[in-house]
Write a protein that holds these residues in place. Structure first.
Motif, PDB file in Angstrom:
ATOM      1  N   UNK A 102      -8.775 -30.416  83.564  1.00  0.00           N
ATOM      2  CA  UNK A 102      -9.991 -30.450  84.391  1.00  0.00           C
ATOM      3  C   UNK A 102      -9.628 -30.229  85.853  1.00  0.00           C
ATOM      4  N   UNK A 103      -8.634 -30.949  86.328  1.00  0.00           N
ATOM      5  CA  UNK A 103      -8.216 -30.833  87.732  1.00  0.00           C
ATOM      6  C   UNK A 103      -7.803 -29.403  88.059  1.00  0.00           C
ATOM      7  N   UNK A 104      -7.053 -28.785  87.159  1.00  0.00           N
ATOM      8  CA  UNK A 104      -6.586 -27.414  87.363  1.00  0.00           C
ATOM      9  C   UNK A 104      -7.751 -26.423  87.388  1.00  0.00           C
ATOM     10  N   UNK A 105      -8.672 -26.566  86.459  1.00  0.00           N
ATOM     11  CA  UNK A 105      -9.797 -25.622  86.377  1.00  0.00           C
ATOM     12  C   UNK A 105     -10.772 -25.832  87.529  1.00  0.00           C
ATOM     13  N   UNK A 106     -10.979 -27.078  87.937  1.00  0.00           N
ATOM     14  CA  UNK A 106     -11.815 -27.342  89.117  1.00  0.00           C
ATOM     15  C   UNK A 106     -11.186 -26.668  90.342  1.00  0.00           C
ATOM     16  N   UNK A 107      -9.868 -26.758  90.478  1.00  0.00           N
ATOM     17  CA  UNK A 107      -9.174 -26.112  91.604  1.00  0.00           C
ATOM     18  C   UNK A 107      -9.319 -24.593  91.527  1.00  0.00           C
ATOM     19  N   UNK A 108      -9.216 -24.036  90.303  1.00  0.00           N
ATOM     20  CA  UNK A 108      -9.403 -22.589  90.134  1.00  0.00           C
ATOM     21  C   UNK A 108     -10.809 -22.171  90.547  1.00  0.00           C
ATOM     22  N   UNK A 109     -11.801 -22.940  90.131  1.00  0.00           N
ATOM     23  CA  UNK A 109     -13.191 -22.624  90.482  1.00  0.00           C
ATOM     24  C   UNK A 109     -13.404 -22.715  91.988  1.00  0.00           C
ATOM     25  N   UNK A 110     -12.863 -23.764  92.600  1.00  0.00           N
ATOM     26  CA  UNK A 110     -12.965 -23.909  94.061  1.00  0.00           C
ATOM     27  C   UNK A 110     -12.304 -22.723  94.763  1.00  0.00           C
ATOM     28  N   UNK A 111     -11.116 -22.355  94.305  1.00  0.00           N
ATOM     29  CA  UNK A 111     -10.385 -21.239  94.922  1.00  0.00           C
ATOM     30  C   UNK A 111     -11.161 -19.933  94.781  1.00  0.00           C
ATOM     31  N   UNK A 158     -20.189 -25.004  90.558  1.00  0.00           N
ATOM     32  CA  UNK A 158     -19.677 -25.151  89.199  1.00  0.00           C
ATOM     33  C   UNK A 158     -18.489 -26.116  89.159  1.00  0.00           C
ATOM     34  N   UNK A 159     -17.651 -26.056  90.168  1.00  0.00           N
ATOM     35  CA  UNK A 159     -16.510 -26.979  90.256  1.00  0.00           C
ATOM     36  C   UNK A 159     -17.007 -28.416  90.379  1.00  0.00           C
ATOM     37  N   UNK A 187     -19.904 -18.127  79.833  1.00  0.00           N
ATOM     38  CA  UNK A 187     -20.291 -19.056  80.901  1.00  0.00           C
ATOM     39  C   UNK A 187     -19.210 -18.987  81.969  1.00  0.00           C
ATOM     40  N   UNK A 188     -18.259 -19.882  81.951  1.00  0.00           N
ATOM     41  CA  UNK A 188     -17.172 -19.815  82.934  1.00  0.00           C
ATOM     42  C   UNK A 188     -16.310 -18.572  82.720  1.00  0.00           C
ATOM     43  N   UNK A 189     -16.247 -18.096  81.493  1.00  0.00           N
ATOM     44  CA  UNK A 189     -15.423 -16.927  81.188  1.00  0.00           C
ATOM     45  C   UNK A 189     -15.899 -15.661  81.885  1.00  0.00           C
ATOM     46  N   UNK A 190     -17.161 -15.653  82.299  1.00  0.00           N
ATOM     47  CA  UNK A 190     -17.722 -14.510  83.023  1.00  0.00           C
ATOM     48  C   UNK A 190     -17.289 -14.469  84.492  1.00  0.00           C
ATOM     49  N   UNK A 191     -16.752 -15.568  84.984  1.00  0.00           N
ATOM     50  CA  UNK A 191     -16.390 -15.650  86.395  1.00  0.00           C
ATOM     51  C   UNK A 191     -15.142 -14.808  86.681  1.00  0.00           C
ATOM     52  N   UNK A 192     -15.177 -14.134  87.815  1.00  0.00           N
ATOM     53  CA  UNK A 192     -14.008 -13.377  88.258  1.00  0.00           C
ATOM     54  C   UNK A 192     -13.243 -14.242  89.257  1.00  0.00           C
ATOM     55  N   UNK A 193     -12.003 -14.553  88.912  1.00  0.00           N
ATOM     56  CA  UNK A 193     -11.142 -15.323  89.802  1.00  0.00           C
ATOM     57  C   UNK A 193      -9.974 -14.421  90.203  1.00  0.00           C
ATOM     58  N   UNK A 194      -9.952 -13.985  91.456  1.00  0.00           N
ATOM     59  CA  UNK A 194      -8.955 -13.008  91.884  1.00  0.00           C
ATOM     60  C   UNK A 194      -7.503 -13.469  91.738  1.00  0.00           C
ATOM     61  N   UNK A 195      -7.270 -14.776  91.714  1.00  0.00           N
ATOM     62  CA  UNK A 195      -5.897 -15.283  91.632  1.00  0.00           C
ATOM     63  C   UNK A 195      -5.398 -15.407  90.188  1.00  0.00           C
ATOM     64  N   UNK A 196      -6.250 -15.115  89.199  1.00  0.00           N
ATOM     65  CA  UNK A 196      -5.859 -15.201  87.789  1.00  0.00           C
ATOM     66  C   UNK A 196      -6.247 -13.925  87.050  1.00  0.00           C
TER      67      UNK A 196
END
Length: 91
Positions: free
Chosen positions: A8-17, A23-24, A59-68
């Motif tokens: 949870x902590x890791x994914x919340x940090x990913x969402x924040x980043x 969502x975070x 849901x979250x899988x649709x999000x684009x996270x540039x660092x991952x």
């Protein structure tokens, strides 16, 4: 092995980043409900179900996270989904 709380902590940090602050915050709130041993089991299970639903690629899988990479992001969500199910069984 990574714990539910660590995931949870890791994914919340990913969402924040990635700039997905609302969502975070929601995920953090749901995790706090799920982990609060003073709450009724039904409330905790409902929070875990809400977390599990968010782990879906649509849901979250649709999000684009540039660092991952997409593969890494989906892998993290899959781990969280499995951990959520396991945690639900312990309640």
């Amino acid at each position: 092995m990574t714990t539910f709380s660590e995931l949870i902590t890791s994914i919340v940090a990913d969402l924040d980043q990635g700039g997905f602050f609302k969502d975070a915050d929601e995920l953090r709130h749901l995790a706090n409900l799920a982990l609060d041993q003073t709450l009724l089991a039904g409330i905790r299970r409902d929070a875990l179900k809400q977390i599990e639903m968010r782990c879906h690629v649509r849901w979250f899988g649709d999000f684009y996270l540039p660092h991952l990479s997409q593969k890494d992001w989906w892998g993290r969500l899959e781990k969280l989904g499995k951990s959520t199910k396991k945690h639900m069984q312990s309640i």
